[in-house]
Design an enzyme around this catalytic site. Structure first.
Site, PDB file in Angstrom:
ATOM      1  N   ARG A  40     -13.357  26.640  -3.698  1.00  0.00           N
ATOM      2  CA  ARG A  40     -12.910  26.365  -5.162  1.00  0.00           C
ATOM      3  C   ARG A  40     -13.277  27.492  -6.016  1.00  0.00           C
ATOM      4  O   ARG A  40     -12.933  28.134  -6.905  1.00  0.00           O
ATOM      5  CB  ARG A  40     -13.188  25.149  -5.430  1.00  0.00           C
ATOM      6  CG  ARG A  40     -12.309  23.959  -5.025  1.00  0.00           C
ATOM      7  CD  ARG A  40     -12.976  22.818  -5.472  1.00  0.00           C
ATOM      8  NE  ARG A  40     -11.774  21.664  -5.128  1.00  0.00           N
ATOM      9  CZ  ARG A  40     -11.912  20.429  -5.238  1.00  0.00           C
ATOM     10  NH1 ARG A  40     -12.997  19.966  -5.826  1.00  0.00           N
ATOM     11  NH2 ARG A  40     -11.002  19.514  -4.957  1.00  0.00           N
ATOM     12  N   LYS A 201      -7.069   6.732   3.685  1.00  0.00           N
ATOM     13  CA  LYS A 201      -6.300   5.409   3.405  1.00  0.00           C
ATOM     14  C   LYS A 201      -4.899   5.825   3.057  1.00  0.00           C
ATOM     15  O   LYS A 201      -4.556   6.610   2.116  1.00  0.00           O
ATOM     16  CB  LYS A 201      -7.001   5.072   2.063  1.00  0.00           C
ATOM     17  CG  LYS A 201      -8.443   4.443   2.261  1.00  0.00           C
ATOM     18  CD  LYS A 201      -9.084   3.826   0.970  1.00  0.00           C
ATOM     19  CE  LYS A 201     -10.140   3.020   1.348  1.00  0.00           C
ATOM     20  NZ  LYS A 201     -10.965   2.632  -0.203  1.00  0.00           N
ATOM     21  N   GLY A 349      -9.700  18.392   0.761  1.00  0.00           N
ATOM     22  CA  GLY A 349     -10.984  18.825   1.093  1.00  0.00           C
ATOM     23  C   GLY A 349     -11.357  19.001   2.261  1.00  0.00           C
ATOM     24  O   GLY A 349     -11.667  20.038   2.931  1.00  0.00           O
ATOM     25  N   GLY A 372      -7.028  15.206  -4.658  1.00  0.00           N
ATOM     26  CA  GLY A 372      -6.155  14.229  -5.506  1.00  0.00           C
ATOM     27  C   GLY A 372      -4.865  15.025  -6.556  1.00  0.00           C
ATOM     28  O   GLY A 372      -4.033  14.500  -6.548  1.00  0.00           O
TER      29      GLY A 372
HETATM   30  P1  ADP Z   1      -8.608  14.550   2.537  1.00  0.00           P
HETATM   31  O1  ADP Z   1      -9.656  14.880   1.874  1.00  0.00           O
HETATM   32  O2  ADP Z   1      -8.222  15.868   3.583  1.00  0.00           O
HETATM   33  O3  ADP Z   1      -7.201  14.441   1.587  1.00  0.00           O
HETATM   34  P2  ADP Z   1      -9.234  11.951   3.009  1.00  0.00           P
HETATM   35  O4  ADP Z   1      -9.983  12.219   1.882  1.00  0.00           O
HETATM   36  O5  ADP Z   1      -7.728  11.291   2.657  1.00  0.00           O
HETATM   37  O6  ADP Z   1      -8.657  13.575   3.217  1.00  0.00           O
HETATM   38  O7  ADP Z   1      -9.686  11.806   4.265  1.00  0.00           O
HETATM   39  C1  ADP Z   1     -10.606  12.101   4.750  1.00  0.00           C
HETATM   40  C2  ADP Z   1     -11.679  11.453   5.732  1.00  0.00           C
HETATM   41  O8  ADP Z   1     -10.777  10.422   6.562  1.00  0.00           O
HETATM   42  C3  ADP Z   1     -12.450  12.026   6.614  1.00  0.00           C
HETATM   43  O9  ADP Z   1     -13.821  11.849   6.368  1.00  0.00           O
HETATM   44  C4  ADP Z   1     -12.308  11.640   8.113  1.00  0.00           C
HETATM   45  O10 ADP Z   1     -13.635  11.519   8.779  1.00  0.00           O
HETATM   46  C5  ADP Z   1     -11.720  10.402   7.681  1.00  0.00           C
HETATM   47  N1  ADP Z   1     -10.906   9.981   8.848  1.00  0.00           N
HETATM   48  C6  ADP Z   1      -9.648  10.401   9.420  1.00  0.00           C
HETATM   49  N2  ADP Z   1      -9.309   9.678  10.476  1.00  0.00           N
HETATM   50  C7  ADP Z   1     -10.006   8.935  10.666  1.00  0.00           C
HETATM   51  C8  ADP Z   1     -10.205   7.730  11.665  1.00  0.00           C
HETATM   52  N3  ADP Z   1      -9.271   7.557  12.545  1.00  0.00           N
HETATM   53  N4  ADP Z   1     -11.117   6.831  11.608  1.00  0.00           N
HETATM   54  C9  ADP Z   1     -12.060   6.877  10.576  1.00  0.00           C
HETATM   55  N5  ADP Z   1     -12.004   7.853   9.678  1.00  0.00           N
HETATM   56  C10 ADP Z   1     -11.014   8.806   9.777  1.00  0.00           C
HETATM   57  C1  3PG Z   2     -11.758  16.733  -6.954  1.00  0.00           C
HETATM   58  O1  3PG Z   2     -12.975  16.759  -6.446  1.00  0.00           O
HETATM   59  O2  3PG Z   2     -10.943  16.082  -6.522  1.00  0.00           O
HETATM   60  C2  3PG Z   2     -11.775  17.112  -8.566  1.00  0.00           C
HETATM   61  O3  3PG Z   2     -12.772  17.871  -8.734  1.00  0.00           O
HETATM   62  C3  3PG Z   2     -11.937  15.729  -9.419  1.00  0.00           C
HETATM   63  O4  3PG Z   2     -12.867  14.955  -9.113  1.00  0.00           O
HETATM   64  P1  3PG Z   2     -12.921  13.440  -9.510  1.00  0.00           P
HETATM   65  O5  3PG Z   2     -12.241  12.801  -8.458  1.00  0.00           O
HETATM   66  O6  3PG Z   2     -14.418  13.018  -9.600  1.00  0.00           O
HETATM   67  O7  3PG Z   2     -12.210  13.285 -10.695  1.00  0.00           O
HETATM   68 MG    MG Z   3     -11.111  13.685   0.773  1.00  0.00          MG
END
Ligand code: ADP
Ligand code: 3PG
Ligand code: MG
Length: 391
Positions: A40, A201, A349, A372
């Site tokens: 970033r 989720k 991320g 997000g």
């Molecule tokens: P991103 O940040 O890439 O959009 P999310 O925040 O929705 O993705 O999810 C990322 C997390 O999901 C990771 O920390 C990963 O370990 C977890 N994850 C993915 N698949 C599984 C699984 N089968 N069981 C448990 N955790 C999982």
């Molecule tokens: C992010 O990391 O997705 C942004 O910096 C927003 O952070 P926040 O979810 O704490 O508002």
């Molecule tokens: Mg994430």
């Protein structure tokens, strides 16, 4: 979507430009910005350099973590300022406060082309409340406002959106690039379009899935969120966590017409702390096991679909990537996408971090800095940090 861009600004010499950036990056235990985690910051450099070259005085605002309106020593922006300074190859001034005597003094001493980073804006409780008087005070520091923090643009907060009521406001180069690429996905996707959704989720990604149902040829699911869908389809997921509150919504989607595709095999383990697992077909999982990654048959299936796609949009990992044994599915998908011909747009991320660790960043057409924010943009929402910048 046409937006007001800093490229339109002619005379910036000596102008104070207040720039909202998203430097919300994970810090290491010794409070440094990790090597593959400065994405970033890296992506904001062109905007800062553009303003510096034009002789502006650049005042940066950023947040780190969720300090909830209090000063948290570990969430100060010192490490971020140091990394920024390395990347810019230039001294970066740093204030230990947002507003106040120290900030005023630093700004008064700024020469054209200087860069100053203010303290974590979320140390003030008024930030997240989108407080008008706070936003006005921030605006009072400068002549022009620039939003370059795409990743925080889904937040209606003082330094992101409210401040735009009090200063002439423009989009930075990164924000512009993010909007251009993601808008293209929404408005003129190349077809066939494949959308890959993974991660934790399904509740956080359901709206994106629904928004793509009318346009995507295929939606491939992976990660923990696929478990909720599998459960609804009557495929046992052992003791993997699912989101029962999402069952009703998942049932509304037609799961039989070959558009939404779920894993056919996986890597099963005893629990979420396991370091190794066993490969197996879904449907043959034991009640005592959890699913932690997609398996080779699923990878094949997904690769065949991707190979026929002209555009692929991907958000969220295919497995529990923090444990190496369960990162293979995600890594295989990254490798395959990196050598494919279709246009590739990726975000989130964890997924991006993995791409950078594998050094394959350049092989993707666009990598979003948003988590997000990317999801909300792809839901079709007008983001609070962007809406006022649309022409
Ligand atoms: P991103 O940040 O890439 O959009 P999310 O925040 O929705 O993705 O999810 C990322 C997390 O999901 C990771 O920390 C990963 O370990 C977890 N994850 C993915 N698949 C599984 C699984 N089968 N069981 C448990 N955790 C999982
Ligand atoms: C992010 O990391 O997705 C942004 O910096 C927003 O952070 P926040 O979810 O704490 O508002
Ligand atoms: Mg994430």
């Amino acid at each position: 979507m046409k937006i007001k861009s800093i490229k339109q600004l002619k005379n910036l010499k000596g102008q104070k430009v207040l720039v909202r950036v998203d430097f919300n990056v994970p810090l290491t235990k010794d409070r440094k910005v990790g090597k593959s985690e400065d994405y970033r910051i890296v992506k904001t450099i062109p905007t800062i350099e553009f303003l510096v070259k034009k002789g502006a005085k650049v005042i940066l605002m950023a947040h780190l973590g969720r300090p909830d309106g209090k000063i948290i020593e570990d969430l100060r922006l010192g490490p971020v300022a140091r990394r920024l300074s390395q990347l810019l190859k230039k001294k970066v001034l740093k204030s230990r406060e947002i507003l106040g005597a120290e900030t005023d003094k630093l700004i008064a001493g700024m020469k054209n082309g200087d860069v100053l980073l203010l303290e974590n804006v979320r140390f003030d409780a008024r930030e997240e409340k989108a407080d008008k008087s706070f936003a006005k005070q921030l605006a009072g520091l400068a002549d022009i406002f620039v939003n370059d923090g795409f990743a925080v643009s889904h937040r209606d907060q003082a330094s992101v959106s409210t401040v735009q009521n009090y200063l002439p406001s423009y989009a930075g180069l990164l924000l512009e690039q993010e909007i251009f690429n993601l808008d293209k996905v929404l408005r003129k996707p190349k077809k066939p379009l494949t959308v890959i959704i993974g991660g934790a989720k399904i509740s956080t990604k359901m709206k994106v899935i629904r928004n793509f149902l009318p346009v995507a040829k295929h939606i491939l699911l992976g990660g923990a969120l696929a478990n909720t869908v599998l459960e609804v389809m009557g495929v046992s997921v052992g003791k993997s966590l699912v989101e029962p509150k999402m069952f009703a919504e998942v049932k509304k989607i037609k799961l039989t017409d070959n558009q939404m595709i779920v894993p056919v095999d996986g890597v099963m383990a005893a629990n979420y702390e396991s370091k190794t697992g066993r490969l197996g077909a879904l449907g043959k999982i034991k009640d005592s096991e959890v699913i932690l990654d997609i398996g080779p048959d699923t990878i094949k299936l997904y690769e065949n679909i991707i190979a026929k796609s002209k555009m692929v949009v991907w958000n969220g990992p295919m497995g529990l990537i923090e444990t190496p044994a369960f990162a293979k599915g995600t890594m295989a998908m990254i490798k395959f996408l990196a050598k494919g011909k279709g246009e590739t747009i990726v975000g989130g991320g964890e997924t991006v971090q993995m791409i950078r660790k594998m050094n394959l960043e350049k092989k993707f057409d666009f990598i979003s800095t948003g988590g997000g924010a990317m999801l909300e943009f792809l839901e079709g929402k007008k983001l609070p940090g962007i809406i006022k910048l649309i022409k």
